[in-house]
Design a protein around this motif. Structure first.
Motif, PDB file in Angstrom:
ATOM      1  N   ILE A 378      -4.591   9.138   4.533  1.00 51.76           N
ATOM      2  CA  ILE A 378      -4.458   7.976   3.656  1.00 51.76           C
ATOM      3  C   ILE A 378      -2.779   7.669   3.495  1.00 51.76           C
ATOM      4  O   ILE A 378      -2.553   6.705   2.553  1.00 51.76           O
ATOM      5  CB  ILE A 378      -5.166   7.975   2.475  1.00 51.76           C
ATOM      6  N   THR A 379      -1.973   8.111   4.162  1.00 51.57           N
ATOM      7  CA  THR A 379      -0.585   7.864   4.176  1.00 51.57           C
ATOM      8  C   THR A 379      -0.142   7.206   5.318  1.00 51.57           C
ATOM      9  O   THR A 379      -0.510   7.619   6.486  1.00 51.57           O
ATOM     10  CB  THR A 379       0.487   9.007   3.828  1.00 51.57           C
ATOM     11  N   PRO A 380       0.981   6.464   5.303  1.00 51.87           N
ATOM     12  CA  PRO A 380       1.424   5.880   6.643  1.00 51.87           C
ATOM     13  C   PRO A 380       2.362   6.764   7.201  1.00 51.87           C
ATOM     14  O   PRO A 380       3.095   7.685   6.424  1.00 51.87           O
ATOM     15  CB  PRO A 380       1.993   4.524   6.145  1.00 51.87           C
ATOM     16  N   PRO A 381       2.841   6.661   8.327  1.00 52.70           N
ATOM     17  CA  PRO A 381       2.091   5.349   9.508  1.00 52.70           C
ATOM     18  C   PRO A 381       0.888   5.833  10.071  1.00 52.70           C
ATOM     19  O   PRO A 381       0.483   5.338  11.089  1.00 52.70           O
ATOM     20  CB  PRO A 381       3.387   5.578  10.493  1.00 52.70           C
ATOM     21  N   VAL A 382       0.474   7.104  10.091  1.00 53.66           N
ATOM     22  CA  VAL A 382      -0.644   7.353  10.735  1.00 53.66           C
ATOM     23  C   VAL A 382      -1.960   7.697   9.699  1.00 53.66           C
ATOM     24  O   VAL A 382      -2.514   8.974   9.840  1.00 53.66           O
ATOM     25  CB  VAL A 382      -0.456   8.784  11.803  1.00 53.66           C
ATOM     26  N   GLY A 383      -2.153   7.036   8.714  1.00 47.96           N
ATOM     27  CA  GLY A 383      -3.094   7.302   7.881  1.00 47.96           C
ATOM     28  C   GLY A 383      -4.381   6.856   8.896  1.00 47.96           C
ATOM     29  O   GLY A 383      -4.818   5.475   8.325  1.00 47.96           O
ATOM     30  N   VAL A 384      -5.279   7.746   9.191  1.00 46.62           N
ATOM     31  CA  VAL A 384      -6.376   7.138   9.914  1.00 46.62           C
ATOM     32  C   VAL A 384      -7.573   6.618   9.249  1.00 46.62           C
ATOM     33  O   VAL A 384      -7.842   5.400   9.520  1.00 46.62           O
ATOM     34  CB  VAL A 384      -6.937   8.465  10.395  1.00 46.62           C
ATOM     35  N   ASN A 385      -7.655   7.065   7.866  1.00 43.59           N
ATOM     36  CA  ASN A 385      -8.659   6.515   7.020  1.00 43.59           C
ATOM     37  C   ASN A 385      -8.227   5.067   6.490  1.00 43.59           C
ATOM     38  O   ASN A 385      -9.094   4.287   6.849  1.00 43.59           O
ATOM     39  CB  ASN A 385      -8.949   7.384   5.956  1.00 43.59           C
ATOM     40  N   LEU A 386      -6.950   5.030   6.479  1.00 47.31           N
ATOM     41  CA  LEU A 386      -6.413   3.590   5.978  1.00 47.31           C
ATOM     42  C   LEU A 386      -6.562   2.613   7.039  1.00 47.31           C
ATOM     43  O   LEU A 386      -7.141   1.399   6.671  1.00 47.31           O
ATOM     44  CB  LEU A 386      -4.909   3.615   5.570  1.00 47.31           C
ATOM     45  N   PHE A 387      -6.328   2.978   8.190  1.00 49.24           N
ATOM     46  CA  PHE A 387      -6.593   1.775   9.392  1.00 49.24           C
ATOM     47  C   PHE A 387      -7.867   1.594   9.481  1.00 49.24           C
ATOM     48  O   PHE A 387      -8.121   0.529   9.783  1.00 49.24           O
ATOM     49  CB  PHE A 387      -5.535   2.523  10.487  1.00 49.24           C
ATOM     50  N   ILE A 388      -8.930   2.499   9.540  1.00 49.22           N
ATOM     51  CA  ILE A 388     -10.100   2.357   9.692  1.00 49.22           C
ATOM     52  C   ILE A 388     -11.047   1.544   8.618  1.00 49.22           C
ATOM     53  O   ILE A 388     -11.284   0.275   8.941  1.00 49.22           O
ATOM     54  CB  ILE A 388     -10.926   3.734   9.600  1.00 49.22           C
ATOM     55  N   VAL A 389     -10.444   1.652   7.309  1.00 50.77           N
ATOM     56  CA  VAL A 389     -10.891   0.808   6.246  1.00 50.77           C
ATOM     57  C   VAL A 389     -10.273  -0.620   6.369  1.00 50.77           C
ATOM     58  O   VAL A 389     -11.017  -1.631   6.394  1.00 50.77           O
ATOM     59  CB  VAL A 389     -10.596   1.356   4.971  1.00 50.77           C
ATOM     60  N   ALA A 390      -8.926  -0.732   6.707  1.00 43.25           N
ATOM     61  CA  ALA A 390      -8.290  -1.919   6.688  1.00 43.25           C
ATOM     62  C   ALA A 390      -8.965  -2.806   7.833  1.00 43.25           C
ATOM     63  O   ALA A 390      -8.963  -4.211   7.916  1.00 43.25           O
ATOM     64  CB  ALA A 390      -7.086  -1.736   7.024  1.00 43.25           C
ATOM     65  N   SER A 391      -9.433  -2.019   9.010  1.00 42.05           N
ATOM     66  CA  SER A 391      -9.974  -3.002  10.073  1.00 42.05           C
ATOM     67  C   SER A 391     -11.307  -3.374   9.873  1.00 42.05           C
ATOM     68  O   SER A 391     -11.592  -4.264  10.450  1.00 42.05           O
ATOM     69  CB  SER A 391     -10.060  -2.005  11.274  1.00 42.05           C
ATOM     70  N   MET A 392     -12.063  -2.493   8.972  1.00 41.38           N
ATOM     71  CA  MET A 392     -13.494  -3.099   8.611  1.00 41.38           C
ATOM     72  C   MET A 392     -13.160  -4.107   7.315  1.00 41.38           C
ATOM     73  O   MET A 392     -14.278  -5.289   7.318  1.00 41.38           O
ATOM     74  CB  MET A 392     -14.057  -1.932   7.908  1.00 41.38           C
ATOM     75  N   ALA A 393     -12.322  -4.347   6.724  1.00 46.52           N
ATOM     76  CA  ALA A 393     -11.973  -5.262   5.474  1.00 46.52           C
ATOM     77  C   ALA A 393     -11.285  -6.548   6.302  1.00 46.52           C
ATOM     78  O   ALA A 393      -9.858  -6.471   6.014  1.00 46.52           O
ATOM     79  CB  ALA A 393     -11.491  -4.820   4.400  1.00 46.52           C
ATOM     80  N   HIS A 394     -11.792  -7.094   7.216  1.00 45.35           N
ATOM     81  CA  HIS A 394     -11.033  -8.280   8.006  1.00 45.35           C
ATOM     82  C   HIS A 394      -9.947  -9.104   7.185  1.00 45.35           C
ATOM     83  O   HIS A 394      -9.184  -9.318   7.764  1.00 45.35           O
ATOM     84  CB  HIS A 394     -12.104  -9.106   8.847  1.00 45.35           C
ATOM     85  N   ASP A 395     -10.522  -9.697   5.887  1.00 43.62           N
ATOM     86  CA  ASP A 395      -9.730 -10.329   5.358  1.00 43.62           C
ATOM     87  C   ASP A 395      -8.864  -9.758   4.439  1.00 43.62           C
ATOM     88  O   ASP A 395      -8.472 -10.645   3.343  1.00 43.62           O
ATOM     89  CB  ASP A 395     -10.690 -11.480   4.705  1.00 43.62           C
ATOM     90  N   VAL A 396      -8.699  -8.730   4.014  1.00 42.25           N
ATOM     91  CA  VAL A 396      -7.550  -7.883   3.348  1.00 42.25           C
ATOM     92  C   VAL A 396      -6.619  -7.657   4.197  1.00 42.25           C
ATOM     93  O   VAL A 396      -6.504  -6.798   4.714  1.00 42.25           O
ATOM     94  CB  VAL A 396      -8.481  -6.751   2.698  1.00 42.25           C
ATOM     95  N   PRO A 397      -5.441  -8.170   3.526  1.00 41.86           N
ATOM     96  CA  PRO A 397      -3.973  -7.605   4.160  1.00 41.86           C
ATOM     97  C   PRO A 397      -3.642  -6.315   3.958  1.00 41.86           C
ATOM     98  O   PRO A 397      -3.971  -5.292   3.238  1.00 41.86           O
ATOM     99  CB  PRO A 397      -2.940  -8.281   3.168  1.00 41.86           C
ATOM    100  N   MET A 398      -3.179  -5.517   5.042  1.00 41.59           N
ATOM    101  CA  MET A 398      -2.691  -4.096   5.137  1.00 41.59           C
ATOM    102  C   MET A 398      -1.859  -3.804   4.064  1.00 41.59           C
ATOM    103  O   MET A 398      -2.164  -2.739   3.387  1.00 41.59           O
ATOM    104  CB  MET A 398      -1.980  -3.836   6.469  1.00 41.59           C
ATOM    105  N   THR A 399      -1.132  -4.816   3.387  1.00 35.05           N
ATOM    106  CA  THR A 399      -0.422  -4.475   2.207  1.00 35.05           C
ATOM    107  C   THR A 399      -1.196  -3.874   0.990  1.00 35.05           C
ATOM    108  O   THR A 399      -1.043  -2.774   0.405  1.00 35.05           O
ATOM    109  CB  THR A 399       0.419  -5.627   1.677  1.00 35.05           C
TER     110      THR A 399
END
Length: 433
Positions: A378-399
């Motif tokens: 859950i930490t950048p730059p390779v936070g796998v979970n973070l990117f999976i969740v962000a990709s599923m929440a299409h209208d939520v900014p990565m920030t």
């Protein structure tokens, strides 16, 4: 050059290959390990080692535990256990402020107990939980953060593929590692719930309460969690009481998951094929990574780098706990830029002898580094979970996703600090086996 210098150079070359050239970690470890072995000894010795390790890895009976637990998780995923589990948790927790986010964490913990993968838990819970939280006007910072953080429980709460691999690589009891991970997993879950409670107290508008449910509705929702509870107690109860070996527990869990899915009518032939196909893909990936790790480990062994490092650290005039804290810091930083499984496979041959030479319990260390390394999901730059969740929440900014998950890092820090201060949190239950 001398063998130790070759070992250091080989380790640095491995990291460069993974980070800069994006070579798959299994092939990077295998190629560099083989080449280094041939350099230190000779070509014939390297080819002999390669043939021996190919046979040893792929004929290892202990590895059968990996596809069995993965199959159990995939069957549960495709039969909709996660959705029924979420509805059950929601009926009990949804009506309090932040309750849907708390429900998500509890559902993640429950699904993690039968899945063993944080990426699978992240994808599954994102599909189910994010639309619900959006419907009840939850702040995206809280919704994405709770899903991404909750999904990391998939590695900590047993059965865990990472704990299986640590056990195989260090020759420790997988059953004891599983049991040792139970209290830290529960502790981390409680800390996540506390984080949500604090955020909703500080920002009440972030997690508005959902509709109330009657007591009868709560009772009617309980069957949705019975499947997970049954599977968990079959696997962990059988291991704790010595009724199953880890492989037998995986087989029993997969068989029961298939029976439950079939009886409930939620498992079609097409879904079963998908479950088997995904199991084969994931298992093959893990086993190839393990082969690469074994080859690289053999190279490090002949350079004597791990043993020299262990002796050097043991002779330093600093308390052993400081050494452990430095190792934890290395795993946190490494987890930010490298897949957790690959990081563990590369570093365990170096750090495990160091820790055991200082007298620390190997089961405790295995669970500790699992928790610490999972933070990298859950930490950048390779936070796998973070990117999976962000990709599923299409209208939520990565920030917003980054902000949300940052609040849960404190829970990890507290959990690790407690494990360092009170090792019995890990060692108590295994000592009873």
């Amino acid at each position: 050059m001398d063998p130790i210098t070759a070992g250091i150079l080989g380790t640095l070359l491995l990291l460069v290959s993974i980070f800069l050239f994006r070579i798959p970690v299994a092939f990077a470890m295998g190629i560099i390990g083989f080449s280094g072995f041939a350099y230190v000894l000779n070509w014939n010795a390297a080819t002999g080692m390669l043939g021996t390790e190919l046979w040893n890895v792929f004929s290892n009976y202990g590895l059968t535990v990996i596809p069995l637990f993965i199959l159990m998780g995939q069957i549960c995923f495709y039969s909709g256990v996660n959705e029924r589990l979420y509805k059950s948790a929601y009926a009990w927790m949804g009506q309090i402020r932040g309750g849907i986010a708390m429900t998500t964490v509890l559902a993640c913990a429950g699904f993690a107990a039968i899945c063993g993968s944080n990426s699978a838990t992240a994808a599954t819970m994102s599909t189910v939980a994010l639309p619900e939280m959006k419907k009840f006007k939850y702040n995206p910072i809280l919704s994405t953060g709770s899903v991404a953080a909750g999904a990391t429980l998939g590695v900590v709460i047993p059965p865990s593929v990472v704990l299986i691999i640590i056990g195989l690589q260090t020759s420790q009891s997988i059953a004891q590692l599983f049991v040792g991970g139970m209290i830290p997993g529960v502790l981390l879950t409680v800390l996540f719930l506390g984080t949500i409670w604090y955020l909703c107290k500080r920002h009440p508008e972030w997690g508005p309460a959902g509709p109330r449910t009657t007591f009868s509705e709560k009772l009617r929702s309980l069957p949705g969690s019975i499947e997970m509870v049954t599977l968990f107690f079959l696997v962990m109860g059988g291991l704790f009481m010595g009724l199953f070996t880890p492989t037998e527990a995986g087989a029993a869990g997969a068989a029961l998951a298939l029976i439950i899915a079939t009886v409930s009518g939620k498992m079609s032939v097409a879904k079963f094929r998908l479950a088997v196909s995904d199991t084969l893909k994931i298992s093959s990936m893990i086993m190839v990574i393990m082969l690469g790790a074994v080859i690289f480990g053999r190279f490090l062994a002949i350079t004597r780098l791990p043993f020299e490092a262990a002796g050097w650290v043991a002779g330093l005039p600093i308390p052993p706990v400081v050494v452990i804290m430095v190792i934890c810091l290395i795993y946190v930083v490494g987890g930010m830029v490298m897949d957790a499984l690959a990081l563990l496979l590369v570093t365990i041959p170096i750090f495990f002898p160091v820790v055991t030479n200082m007298g620390y319990d190997p089961i405790w260390f295995g669970v500790l580094i699992t928790v610490v390394t999972t933070l990298g999901a859950i930490t950048p730059p390779v936070g796998v979970n973070l990117f999976i969740v962000a990709s599923m929440a299409h209208d939520v900014p990565m920030t917003d996703a980054f902000k949300g998950v940052a609040y849960f890092v404190a829970a990890y820090v507290v959990c690790v600090a407690l494990m360092l201060a009170v090792p019995q949190l890990v060692t108590f239950l295994p000592s009873l086996m």
